[in-house]
Scaffold this active site. Structure first.
Site, PDB file in Angstrom:
ATOM      1  N   ARG A 189      28.046  65.792  41.496  1.00 14.15           N
ATOM      2  CA  ARG A 189      26.959  65.078  40.816  1.00 14.15           C
ATOM      3  C   ARG A 189      26.958  63.596  41.178  1.00 14.15           C
ATOM      4  O   ARG A 189      25.898  62.989  41.373  1.00 14.15           O
ATOM      5  CB  ARG A 189      27.104  65.272  39.309  1.00 14.15           C
ATOM      6  CG  ARG A 189      25.992  64.616  38.508  1.00 14.15           C
ATOM      7  CD  ARG A 189      26.081  64.983  37.039  1.00 14.15           C
ATOM      8  NE  ARG A 189      25.286  64.053  36.233  1.00 14.15           N
ATOM      9  CZ  ARG A 189      25.751  63.386  35.192  1.00 14.15           C
ATOM     10  NH1 ARG A 189      27.003  63.542  34.809  1.00 14.15           N
ATOM     11  NH2 ARG A 189      24.962  62.565  34.531  1.00 14.15           N
ATOM     12  N   HIS A 242      23.778  61.816  42.849  1.00 15.36           N
ATOM     13  CA  HIS A 242      23.036  60.752  42.183  1.00 15.36           C
ATOM     14  C   HIS A 242      23.153  59.418  42.911  1.00 15.36           C
ATOM     15  O   HIS A 242      22.249  58.580  42.812  1.00 15.36           O
ATOM     16  CB  HIS A 242      23.510  60.611  40.741  1.00 15.36           C
ATOM     17  CG  HIS A 242      22.996  61.692  39.842  1.00 15.36           C
ATOM     18  ND1 HIS A 242      22.692  61.493  38.514  1.00 15.36           N
ATOM     19  CD2 HIS A 242      22.724  62.998  40.084  1.00 15.36           C
ATOM     20  CE1 HIS A 242      22.245  62.622  37.983  1.00 15.36           C
ATOM     21  NE2 HIS A 242      22.268  63.557  38.917  1.00 15.36           N
ATOM     22  N   TRP A 274      25.452  77.414  33.700  1.00 15.52           N
ATOM     23  CA  TRP A 274      24.373  78.214  34.276  1.00 15.52           C
ATOM     24  C   TRP A 274      24.779  79.671  34.477  1.00 15.52           C
ATOM     25  O   TRP A 274      23.922  80.537  34.530  1.00 15.52           O
ATOM     26  CB  TRP A 274      23.944  77.627  35.617  1.00 15.52           C
ATOM     27  CG  TRP A 274      23.063  76.429  35.520  1.00 15.52           C
ATOM     28  CD1 TRP A 274      21.692  76.395  35.515  1.00 15.52           C
ATOM     29  CD2 TRP A 274      23.480  75.059  35.434  1.00 15.52           C
ATOM     30  NE1 TRP A 274      21.225  75.108  35.429  1.00 15.52           N
ATOM     31  CE2 TRP A 274      22.295  74.256  35.381  1.00 15.52           C
ATOM     32  CE3 TRP A 274      24.715  74.414  35.399  1.00 15.52           C
ATOM     33  CZ2 TRP A 274      22.333  72.872  35.287  1.00 15.52           C
ATOM     34  CZ3 TRP A 274      24.753  73.031  35.312  1.00 15.52           C
ATOM     35  CH2 TRP A 274      23.577  72.272  35.251  1.00 15.52           C
TER      36      TRP A 274
END
Length: 354
Positions: A111, A115, A255
């Site tokens: 991540r 980002h 998920w």
């Protein structure tokens, strides 16, 4: 050789595979509004105890993110003094930590790399991993980047150990290490990013995808960076990793049942489960109807309902090798957006640790 847990349907299956970490932290591509040169390491090296000591002694305080202070010299050519085999191994040694969250920093490293890179705007030539402005306010405090201070602090001892590596190279390489060590494809990576020294070059808020939006918004964000539908659909498959945290994004849950292994399960779960609105006081999201143990974001569901995106979802759900083959170059492209690499910067293909 470690073992990791994969699942067939809802049934865990323990299989031997390449070394990966066996826990997960949040990885979120969507936010709340929030000539080839191969280098193959052959053995695992433990991180210097002094590095971990530095982490325990105070790197978590994160003062350097906000003060603008720099750790050691780095510029676009300083990568020549860095042994990236050793950096790769040291990053891999930092992945596992049973005392932190779910026991691994791997997903949050993905991540962070995403980002740091996904702010690129091809029209203005601004944003991206070059400059590593994600470590400065106000960008570090954007809602989409909540929780990433922990990842940056975890990596800071390596900046001290390897002062000639740029933060941009360190953060993007951490994402590559995490993808590969979690069982994903080999991702080509090259050094040569430089670091901004002041916060005035931070990108404005709103450049990262909003998890609450649909297909049109997703396309607007990714087209701005120069991606096409196939690349977008491949990149979102990284949502196989980790989970959302209500204290960061506002959303909650993993998920799928194997959030510590890089698989095509995002696509199989998206197609095979029936997703219903979650009944809670948080932002709108979906849970699987049968167990309510897994979740999808509104932007995730758009990949099932949009015909152009869905054809790639079906392709990757049916063929994990096809997903890996498309994800690797798309992720490399993401990490390199806007970077003016030296012409002699080598391309690395790191071998996973054994």
């Amino acid at each position: 050789m470690r073992t990791v847990t994969r699942t067939v349907g809802r049934t865990p299956l323990r299989v031997a595979t390449a070394p990966v970490v066996t826990r997960a932290l949040s990885v979120r591509l969507f936010s709340s509004r929030k000539s080839q040169h191969k280098h193959i390491p052959t053995s695992k090296a433990s991180i210097n105890p002094g590095v971990l000591g530095a982490l325990a002694a105070g790197a978590l305080a994160g003062w350097y993110f906000y003060s603008g202070a720099e750790t050691g010299p780095s510029n676009r050519d300083s990568w020549r003094k860095v042994n990236f085999h050793d950096v790769y191994k040291d990053i891999a040694s930092l992945l596992e930590d049973e005392d932190y969250d779910d026991g691994s920093y791997g997903p949050v490293f993905v991540r962070l790399a995403w980002h740091a890179s996904g702010t690129y705007d091809r029209k203005t030539g601004t944003g991206g991993s070059d400059g590593a402005t994600i470590r400065f306010k106000p960008e570090s405090g954007h809602g989409a980047n909540a929780g990433l201070d922990v990842a940056r602090a975890r990596l800071e001892p390596l900046k001290k150990k390897y002062p000639h590596i740029s933060y941009g190279d360190l953060y993007t390489l951490a994402g590559v290490v995490a993808v590969q060590e979690l069982g994903g494809p080999t991702v080509r990576w090259r050094p040569g990013r430089s670091d901004e020294k002041v916060s005035e070059h931070c990108t404005p808020d709103g450049r990262l995808p909003d998890a609450a939006q649909g297909a049109n918004h997703v396309r607007d964000i990714f087209y701005r960076m120069g991606f096409n539908d196939q690349e977008i659909a491949a990149l979102v498959g990284a949502h196989a990793l980790g989970r959302c945290h209500s204290t960061r994004s506002g959303y909650e849950g993993p998920w799928n049942a194997s959030p510590t292994v890089f698989t095509n399960f995002f696509y199989t779960e998206l197609l095979e489960d029936k997703w219903v609105p979650k009944k809670w006081d948080g932002p709108a999201q979906y849970v699987d109807k049968d167990t309510k143990s897994f979740m999808m974001l509104p932007a995730d569901v758009a990949f099932k309902t949009d015909p152009q995106f869905r054809k790639y979802v079906e392709k990757y759900a049916a063929d994990q090798d096809a997903f890996f083959a498309d994800f690797a170059p798309a992720f490399t492209k993401l990490l390199e957006l806007g970077v003016k690499f030296p012409t002699d910067a080598p391309v690395y293909e790191f071998k996973t640790l054994e």
